[in-house]
Design a protein around this motif. Sequence first.
Motif, PDB file in Angstrom:
ATOM      1  N   GLU A 102       0.845  -1.196   0.000  1.00 47.87           N
ATOM      2  CA  GLU A 102       0.000   0.000   0.000  1.00 47.87           C
ATOM      3  C   GLU A 102       0.876   1.241   0.000  1.00 47.87           C
ATOM      4  O   GLU A 102       1.754   1.411   0.860  1.00 47.87           O
ATOM      5  CB  GLU A 102      -0.926  -0.003   1.215  1.00 47.87           C
ATOM      6  N   GLY A 103       0.664   2.114  -0.959  1.00 48.06           N
ATOM      7  CA  GLY A 103       1.454   3.335  -1.042  1.00 48.06           C
ATOM      8  C   GLY A 103       1.257   4.031  -2.377  1.00 48.06           C
ATOM      9  O   GLY A 103       0.636   3.489  -3.301  1.00 48.06           O
ATOM     10  N   ASP A 104       1.798   5.227  -2.479  1.00 51.39           N
ATOM     11  CA  ASP A 104       1.705   6.034  -3.694  1.00 51.39           C
ATOM     12  C   ASP A 104       2.881   5.689  -4.613  1.00 51.39           C
ATOM     13  O   ASP A 104       4.035   5.953  -4.282  1.00 51.39           O
ATOM     14  CB  ASP A 104       1.727   7.521  -3.321  1.00 51.39           C
ATOM     15  N   GLY A 105       2.575   5.105  -5.767  1.00 51.30           N
ATOM     16  CA  GLY A 105       3.627   4.678  -6.691  1.00 51.30           C
ATOM     17  C   GLY A 105       4.404   5.814  -7.308  1.00 51.30           C
ATOM     18  O   GLY A 105       5.412   5.570  -7.992  1.00 51.30           O
ATOM     19  N   THR A 106       3.972   7.072  -7.092  1.00 55.24           N
ATOM     20  CA  THR A 106       4.728   8.220  -7.613  1.00 55.24           C
ATOM     21  C   THR A 106       5.725   8.745  -6.587  1.00 55.24           C
ATOM     22  O   THR A 106       6.390   9.752  -6.845  1.00 55.24           O
ATOM     23  CB  THR A 106       3.767   9.359  -8.014  1.00 55.24           C
ATOM     24  N   GLU A 107       5.813   8.087  -5.430  1.00 59.33           N
ATOM     25  CA  GLU A 107       6.755   8.514  -4.399  1.00 59.33           C
ATOM     26  C   GLU A 107       7.998   7.635  -4.418  1.00 59.33           C
ATOM     27  O   GLU A 107       7.897   6.401  -4.514  1.00 59.33           O
ATOM     28  CB  GLU A 107       6.093   8.455  -3.020  1.00 59.33           C
ATOM     29  N   VAL A 108       9.138   8.273  -4.306  1.00 64.05           N
ATOM     30  CA  VAL A 108      10.419   7.567  -4.396  1.00 64.05           C
ATOM     31  C   VAL A 108      10.545   6.510  -3.305  1.00 64.05           C
ATOM     32  O   VAL A 108      10.976   5.377  -3.563  1.00 64.05           O
ATOM     33  CB  VAL A 108      11.596   8.568  -4.299  1.00 64.05           C
ATOM     34  N   GLU A 109      10.145   6.848  -2.085  1.00 68.50           N
ATOM     35  CA  GLU A 109      10.325   5.901  -0.986  1.00 68.50           C
ATOM     36  C   GLU A 109       9.477   4.641  -1.163  1.00 68.50           C
ATOM     37  O   GLU A 109       9.863   3.553  -0.728  1.00 68.50           O
ATOM     38  CB  GLU A 109      10.028   6.556   0.364  1.00 68.50           C
ATOM     39  N   VAL A 110       8.299   4.801  -1.797  1.00 68.01           N
ATOM     40  CA  VAL A 110       7.446   3.634  -2.030  1.00 68.01           C
ATOM     41  C   VAL A 110       8.067   2.730  -3.087  1.00 68.01           C
ATOM     42  O   VAL A 110       8.125   1.503  -2.923  1.00 68.01           O
ATOM     43  CB  VAL A 110       6.031   4.066  -2.444  1.00 68.01           C
ATOM     44  N   LEU A 111       8.557   3.301  -4.166  1.00 65.43           N
ATOM     45  CA  LEU A 111       9.235   2.507  -5.195  1.00 65.43           C
ATOM     46  C   LEU A 111      10.506   1.870  -4.638  1.00 65.43           C
ATOM     47  O   LEU A 111      10.856   0.739  -4.995  1.00 65.43           O
ATOM     48  CB  LEU A 111       9.569   3.386  -6.402  1.00 65.43           C
ATOM     49  N   ASP A 112      11.172   2.593  -3.756  1.00 70.64           N
ATOM     50  CA  ASP A 112      12.381   2.041  -3.139  1.00 70.64           C
ATOM     51  C   ASP A 112      12.035   0.861  -2.233  1.00 70.64           C
ATOM     52  O   ASP A 112      12.784  -0.101  -2.125  1.00 70.64           O
ATOM     53  CB  ASP A 112      13.086   3.135  -2.339  1.00 70.64           C
ATOM     54  N   ARG A 113      10.845   0.924  -1.594  1.00 69.93           N
ATOM     55  CA  ARG A 113      10.428  -0.148  -0.696  1.00 69.93           C
ATOM     56  C   ARG A 113      10.244  -1.476  -1.436  1.00 69.93           C
ATOM     57  O   ARG A 113      10.450  -2.549  -0.867  1.00 69.93           O
ATOM     58  CB  ARG A 113       9.116   0.234   0.005  1.00 69.93           C
ATOM     59  N   VAL A 114       9.851  -1.400  -2.698  1.00 67.53           N
ATOM     60  CA  VAL A 114       9.682  -2.629  -3.483  1.00 67.53           C
ATOM     61  C   VAL A 114      10.902  -2.892  -4.365  1.00 67.53           C
ATOM     62  O   VAL A 114      10.851  -3.697  -5.293  1.00 67.53           O
ATOM     63  CB  VAL A 114       8.402  -2.570  -4.352  1.00 67.53           C
ATOM     64  N   ASP A 115      12.007  -2.201  -4.060  1.00 66.01           N
ATOM     65  CA  ASP A 115      13.288  -2.414  -4.744  1.00 66.01           C
ATOM     66  C   ASP A 115      13.163  -2.191  -6.252  1.00 66.01           C
ATOM     67  O   ASP A 115      13.487  -3.053  -7.070  1.00 66.01           O
ATOM     68  CB  ASP A 115      13.797  -3.830  -4.458  1.00 66.01           C
ATOM     69  N   ALA A 116      12.727  -0.976  -6.621  1.00 57.81           N
ATOM     70  CA  ALA A 116      12.578  -0.655  -8.036  1.00 57.81           C
ATOM     71  C   ALA A 116      13.904  -0.681  -8.772  1.00 57.81           C
ATOM     72  O   ALA A 116      13.952  -1.007  -9.968  1.00 57.81           O
ATOM     73  CB  ALA A 116      11.918   0.723  -8.187  1.00 57.81           C
ATOM     74  N   SER A 117      14.995  -0.371  -8.076  1.00 54.83           N
ATOM     75  CA  SER A 117      16.304  -0.370  -8.742  1.00 54.83           C
ATOM     76  C   SER A 117      16.719  -1.759  -9.202  1.00 54.83           C
ATOM     77  O   SER A 117      17.553  -1.890 -10.106  1.00 54.83           O
ATOM     78  CB  SER A 117      17.367   0.206  -7.803  1.00 54.83           C
ATOM     79  N   GLY A 118      16.158  -2.800  -8.583  1.00 53.57           N
ATOM     80  CA  GLY A 118      16.491  -4.163  -8.990  1.00 53.57           C
ATOM     81  C   GLY A 118      15.410  -4.820  -9.816  1.00 53.57           C
ATOM     82  O   GLY A 118      15.451  -6.034 -10.038  1.00 53.57           O
ATOM     83  N   ALA A 119      14.437  -4.019 -10.290  1.00 51.79           N
ATOM     84  CA  ALA A 119      13.296  -4.583 -11.009  1.00 51.79           C
ATOM     85  C   ALA A 119      13.648  -4.904 -12.459  1.00 51.79           C
ATOM     86  O   ALA A 119      14.411  -4.185 -13.106  1.00 51.79           O
ATOM     87  CB  ALA A 119      12.114  -3.625 -10.963  1.00 51.79           C
TER      88      ALA A 119
END
Length: 618
Positions: free
Chosen positions: A446-463
């Motif tokens: 649960e979170g706003d996908g336009t926020e950096v911390e939320v994308l970081d929480r799901v490890d977007a850099s390793g996606a």
Amino acid sequence: MSSAVAVVALVLALGVGSRLLGDRLRVPSVLFLILAGVAIGPEILGIVTRETFGDGLAAVVGISVAIILFEGGYHLRIAKLRESPRALFRLVTIGATLTWLGTAAAVVRFLDTSVAVGLLVGALLVATGPTVVGPILQVVTVRDHVAAMLEGEGIINDVTAAALVIVVFEVLIVGNGTAMEVLVGLVVRLAIGFAVGLLVAGAVLQLLRHVTRMPGTAPLHARLVVLSAAVVAYGGAEAVATETGIAAAALAGFVLGNADLPHHDEVVDFLDDLSVVVLSFVFVALAALIDFDDILRLGIGGVAIVIAVTLVLRPAVIYLSTTDERFTRNEQLFLSAVGPRGIIPASVATLFAVELQALGRPQEAGLLAGTVFLIIFTTVVLQAGLARQIAEFLEVSPMHTIIVGAGRVGLSLAERLEQDGENVRIIDDDPKAIERARERGFTAVEGDGTEVEVLDRVDASGARAVIATTPDDDINLLVCQLSKTRFDVDTVASRVNQPDNVDVFESLGVRAIDLSMATAWSLENVLERPSLVRWMNELGRTGDVQEIEVTASDLVGKTIAEVNAEIPDGCIVGLLTHTDGTTEVPTGDHELRDGDRVTFLGQTAAVGRAVKRFHPHD
């Protein structure tokens, strides 16, 4: 009193520090927990000894283990267990029996002890447990059916081992009964534990219905009630029969975790935080009690038992349990290489070593403690400590795909991707949408996908890819921009709701799907190509399409005709994409070059075998 308080404070500080260090280095924290315990134990600094906690340690450890198993059961979702139910069933029945008897045989053979002691040690080492599996899965991403095997084995075998050990001790060591009573005693204890666990879970569910009527304090009350459920289930079952509390706590957690519990997210966060503290204390405290003299006295026999348990029994158990084609060879190897022992063997071994001492059998007490702690120490250091490296070497950690938007489009896409073996994570700021996604078995945040911390929480850099599927183009565009510029994701795609916005998305290098054009194209296919549509709708069941890249493997230099001759019947090479981006239906004379992409299509099983033929780790 002040000395004991200082020791407890030190143990907790070391435990939390170990967790922080493990998270930073992406190494399971149990490795640092056990090393910290050894450091402050009598073998090195001597800050903690067997006399430090007195008689209260057994009670504290018991309640702590109950909380840990309750939390593990709470996270064990029925949907995940359904990933490989037959394999898990074989693992916790045939596999557990083979582990018990095989370990017992190794102990009797290599340590020259009685069959009764061998069976006692074997019963202890049936357990793996969430205390070691949980930290591993926090740093190692595996497919759901592999995670389900490790998590299910950890919870179920911990319960089995706890009940089996007490029965073996009473019947074969103390002599209170016959060998036949081992099975009867085990069933009775499990039944008592499960009955108490169900009663407690039912009572908690009824109580929480009234708690939610007080909105101001409802989340706090829900957390407190759930915590009390773990302790009451454990204590209530233990009051009826010894060593039944573990089963009660685990089952109560499992039932509540799979029920429609109010304030679910708050309870999960609370249990996670609590288990970190409890696990840190118990692991460090028990590790401090390791007596290296007991381990050293095992000699070469101890080494032989480690080899038998880790390199012979574990692979045999996994092979017999995972005959399902869903498990790749590398996943079988990973499961074989990762089966560390945790809190249950450590805590129960400490208790029964004391019992054996009281019976005037100090040599057997030392053998029991030494063998169990040797296996724990070896498997935690080598298997848990190197789990990430093992997973990377075997290539069993799939890169994940992030979907922003848990609406109909996002969930339908997630379902198709998971059918193709992808590891999907979903983001949405709507709690109800997240709940629907979780009910369907998806990993959802649960979170706003336009926020950096939320994308970081799901490890977007390793996606592997980020896909925006919300009905708002502004949100989708911002998600794509962040994924490209901040997290450097190679593949970014988006649903585009307004056709005029397609050019804006494509200018960023985003693969834009115009919703109106996609719908028109699908309707055209229904009218003009109905057979193709029916087949496409069956993808993942009867038919499949998979694309692989031609690298410096045995594909380079081959013609399409040669490739077709090597792949199974029911599968063909349908498309060939060149490095310049052009795609064509190839002829048999086309020669494959490094960097080309080959698309296989056909029957699901045949396509899978074709992919494994040329990309064995996919």
